[in-house]
Design an enzyme around this catalytic site. Structure first.
Site, mmCIF file in Angstrom:
data_model
loop_
_atom_site.group_PDB
_atom_site.id
_atom_site.type_symbol
_atom_site.label_atom_id
_atom_site.label_comp_id
_atom_site.label_asym_id
_atom_site.label_seq_id
_atom_site.Cartn_x
_atom_site.Cartn_y
_atom_site.Cartn_z
ATOM 1 N N CYS A 12 9.166 6.216 -4.511
ATOM 2 C CA CYS A 12 8.966 5.518 -5.796
ATOM 3 C C CYS A 12 9.404 4.059 -5.686
ATOM 4 O O CYS A 12 8.708 3.163 -6.173
ATOM 5 C CB CYS A 12 9.735 6.206 -6.922
ATOM 6 S SG CYS A 12 8.849 7.588 -7.668
ATOM 7 N N HIS B 161 5.297 10.102 -10.470
ATOM 8 C CA HIS B 161 6.560 9.985 -9.747
ATOM 9 C C HIS B 161 6.444 10.774 -8.454
ATOM 10 O O HIS B 161 5.836 11.848 -8.422
ATOM 11 C CB HIS B 161 7.724 10.524 -10.588
ATOM 12 C CG HIS B 161 7.969 9.721 -11.820
ATOM 13 N ND1 HIS B 161 8.632 8.512 -11.788
ATOM 14 C CD2 HIS B 161 7.615 9.920 -13.108
ATOM 15 C CE1 HIS B 161 8.687 8.025 -13.009
ATOM 16 N NE2 HIS B 161 8.073 8.852 -13.829
#
Length: 112
Positions: free
Chosen positions: A34, A22
């Site tokens: 993301c 992430h």
């Protein structure tokens, strides 16, 4: 951080890729890094499958995506060329994200 691995064959063609992690650029639901990486990677898998008819060996779960051209697949030169163009396009798009947000994403290329 998001880590992208691009796996190339000895002839330079792309065998597949994996994406893990992430970005932590912003809180969940607002993380444009993301979102961008997800859009271009999932979009590439969908484009290959829809436009070329090649079903990739793909796996997706929270924070992870991998996709590979099926080993031993009997693809015509034209279809193989189309798949490679779409995969190379993915690399270009990801490098564009790295250019702007390199603190949150890295690309590692592996040659067999």
């Amino acid at each position: 951080m998001i880590t992208v691995h691009i796996f190339r064959l000895s002839d330079g063609s792309i065998r597949g890729f994996s994406v893990k992690g992430h970005a932590n650029y912003a809180k969940a639901g607002e993380d444009i890094v993301c979102a961008g990486v997800s859009a271009v990677t999932v979009g590439t898998v969908n484009s290959i499958e829809t436009l070329t008819g090649v079903e990739l060996d793909a796996e997706m779960e929270h924070g992870f995506l991998s996709a590979y051209v099926p080993e031993g697949a009997k693809l015509s030169d034209d279809i193989r060329s189309q798949v490679q163009l779409l995969l190379e396009s993915l690399v270009v798009m990801l490098k564009s994200i790295v250019d702007s947000y390199g603190k949150y994403i890295q690309i590692k290329q592996h040659n067999n």
